[in-house]
Motif scaffolding. Structure first.
Motif, PDB file in Angstrom:
ATOM      1  N   SER A  43       0.843  -1.202   0.000  1.00  0.00           N
ATOM      2  CA  SER A  43       0.000   0.000   0.000  1.00  0.00           C
ATOM      3  C   SER A  43       0.877   1.250   0.000  1.00  0.00           C
ATOM      4  O   SER A  43       2.084   1.183   0.283  1.00  0.00           O
ATOM      5  CB  SER A  43      -0.891   0.013   1.241  1.00  0.00           C
ATOM      6  N   LYS A  44       0.259   2.375  -0.273  1.00  0.00           N
ATOM      7  CA  LYS A  44       0.982   3.660  -0.256  1.00  0.00           C
ATOM      8  C   LYS A  44       1.625   3.874   1.110  1.00  0.00           C
ATOM      9  O   LYS A  44       2.777   4.304   1.197  1.00  0.00           O
ATOM     10  CB  LYS A  44       0.003   4.795  -0.583  1.00  0.00           C
ATOM     11  N   GLU A  45       0.882   3.553   2.176  1.00  0.00           N
ATOM     12  CA  GLU A  45       1.391   3.716   3.536  1.00  0.00           C
ATOM     13  C   GLU A  45       2.598   2.805   3.791  1.00  0.00           C
ATOM     14  O   GLU A  45       3.560   3.218   4.434  1.00  0.00           O
ATOM     15  CB  GLU A  45       0.288   3.416   4.572  1.00  0.00           C
ATOM     16  N   GLN A  46       2.521   1.577   3.286  1.00  0.00           N
ATOM     17  CA  GLN A  46       3.642   0.654   3.462  1.00  0.00           C
ATOM     18  C   GLN A  46       4.874   1.144   2.707  1.00  0.00           C
ATOM     19  O   GLN A  46       5.989   1.061   3.213  1.00  0.00           O
ATOM     20  CB  GLN A  46       3.244  -0.747   3.004  1.00  0.00           C
ATOM     21  N   PHE A  47       4.670   1.666   1.495  1.00  0.00           N
ATOM     22  CA  PHE A  47       5.799   2.220   0.740  1.00  0.00           C
ATOM     23  C   PHE A  47       6.408   3.401   1.487  1.00  0.00           C
ATOM     24  O   PHE A  47       7.636   3.534   1.546  1.00  0.00           O
ATOM     25  CB  PHE A  47       5.376   2.658  -0.674  1.00  0.00           C
ATOM     26  N   GLU A  48       5.567   4.248   2.060  1.00  0.00           N
ATOM     27  CA  GLU A  48       6.074   5.402   2.817  1.00  0.00           C
ATOM     28  C   GLU A  48       6.886   4.936   4.015  1.00  0.00           C
ATOM     29  O   GLU A  48       7.931   5.502   4.323  1.00  0.00           O
ATOM     30  CB  GLU A  48       4.919   6.307   3.250  1.00  0.00           C
ATOM     31  N   GLU A  49       6.406   3.889   4.680  1.00  0.00           N
ATOM     32  CA  GLU A  49       7.115   3.363   5.840  1.00  0.00           C
ATOM     33  C   GLU A  49       8.454   2.724   5.446  1.00  0.00           C
ATOM     34  O   GLU A  49       9.403   2.719   6.219  1.00  0.00           O
ATOM     35  CB  GLU A  49       6.227   2.333   6.542  1.00  0.00           C
ATOM     36  N   GLU A 102       8.532  -1.548 -11.091  1.00  0.00           N
ATOM     37  CA  GLU A 102       9.572  -1.493 -10.051  1.00  0.00           C
ATOM     38  C   GLU A 102       8.942  -1.637  -8.666  1.00  0.00           C
ATOM     39  O   GLU A 102       9.479  -2.325  -7.800  1.00  0.00           O
ATOM     40  CB  GLU A 102      10.368  -0.187 -10.129  1.00  0.00           C
ATOM     41  N   MET A 103       7.787  -1.005  -8.467  1.00  0.00           N
ATOM     42  CA  MET A 103       7.100  -1.088  -7.186  1.00  0.00           C
ATOM     43  C   MET A 103       6.583  -2.505  -6.937  1.00  0.00           C
ATOM     44  O   MET A 103       6.605  -2.991  -5.801  1.00  0.00           O
ATOM     45  CB  MET A 103       5.975  -0.055  -7.128  1.00  0.00           C
ATOM     46  N   GLU A 104       6.155  -3.184  -7.987  1.00  0.00           N
ATOM     47  CA  GLU A 104       5.708  -4.569  -7.851  1.00  0.00           C
ATOM     48  C   GLU A 104       6.867  -5.488  -7.485  1.00  0.00           C
ATOM     49  O   GLU A 104       6.732  -6.355  -6.625  1.00  0.00           O
ATOM     50  CB  GLU A 104       5.044  -5.040  -9.144  1.00  0.00           C
TER      51      GLU A 104
END
Length: 160
Positions: free
Chosen positions: A7-13, A46-48
């Motif tokens: 998720s966006k939040e997980q990427f931010e973390e 890349e995110m995947e």
């Protein structure tokens, strides 16, 4: 993609880890900003890849899972070759194990005849990490295993 995208939040973390991941591919912040703007499909890819990398790391380390519902607990010990499962089923009217007072009742009354304990073991029918991921997708959470081991010890002591 093997698992699900973070998720966006997980990427931010995990932004520092993601930066290291990109740096390992010689992609700096400036280049990443350009890729996101001009080649969103490449950025998504890349995110995947990073998501799968993170999931693989988490799942490989997962030793125990827990899944709570109102009237039962499903506890899992994830070995290399097989998964062990303990089901604790409470057949008492009005008990909701999702509430701390009722969970405390379970712990204090573990030998109550309205509590059933079932245990089993099975080999993985697919890759270990995929089975663990599937259980997480269905609501299980990674745990430290203390509850599994405590109930396992109690069941073992009762059967001896």
């Amino acid at each position: 993609m093997k698992y699900t995208k973070l998720s966006k939040e997980q990427f931010e973390e995990l932004n520092e880890e993601f930066a290291v991941f990109l740096a390992a591919q010689s992609i700096d912040v400036k280049e990443w900003t350009k890729i996101k703007a001009e080649k969103p499909e490449l950025a998504d890819k890349e995110m995947e890849v990073f998501s799968d990398f993170v999931w693989e790391k988490v799942l490989s380390k997962a030793g125990y899972l827990e899944h709570f519902s109102a009237d039962s607990l499903n506890l899992f010990k994830c070995g290399e070759e097989a998964i062990h499962r303990i089901v604790v089923k409470v057949n008492k009217e009005g008990v909701n194990l999702l509430e701390s007072k009722d969970f405390e009742w379970l712990l204090d009354n573990s030998k109550d005849p309205r509590i059933e304990y079932l245990k089993g073991k099975k080999g993985y029918s697919q890759e270990r990490n995929m089975e663990i991921f599937d259980l997480i997708q269905k609501g299980s959470v990674v745990s430290d295993g203390k509850l599994f081991e405590a109930i396992h010890s109690m069941i073992s002591a009762q059967s001896n």
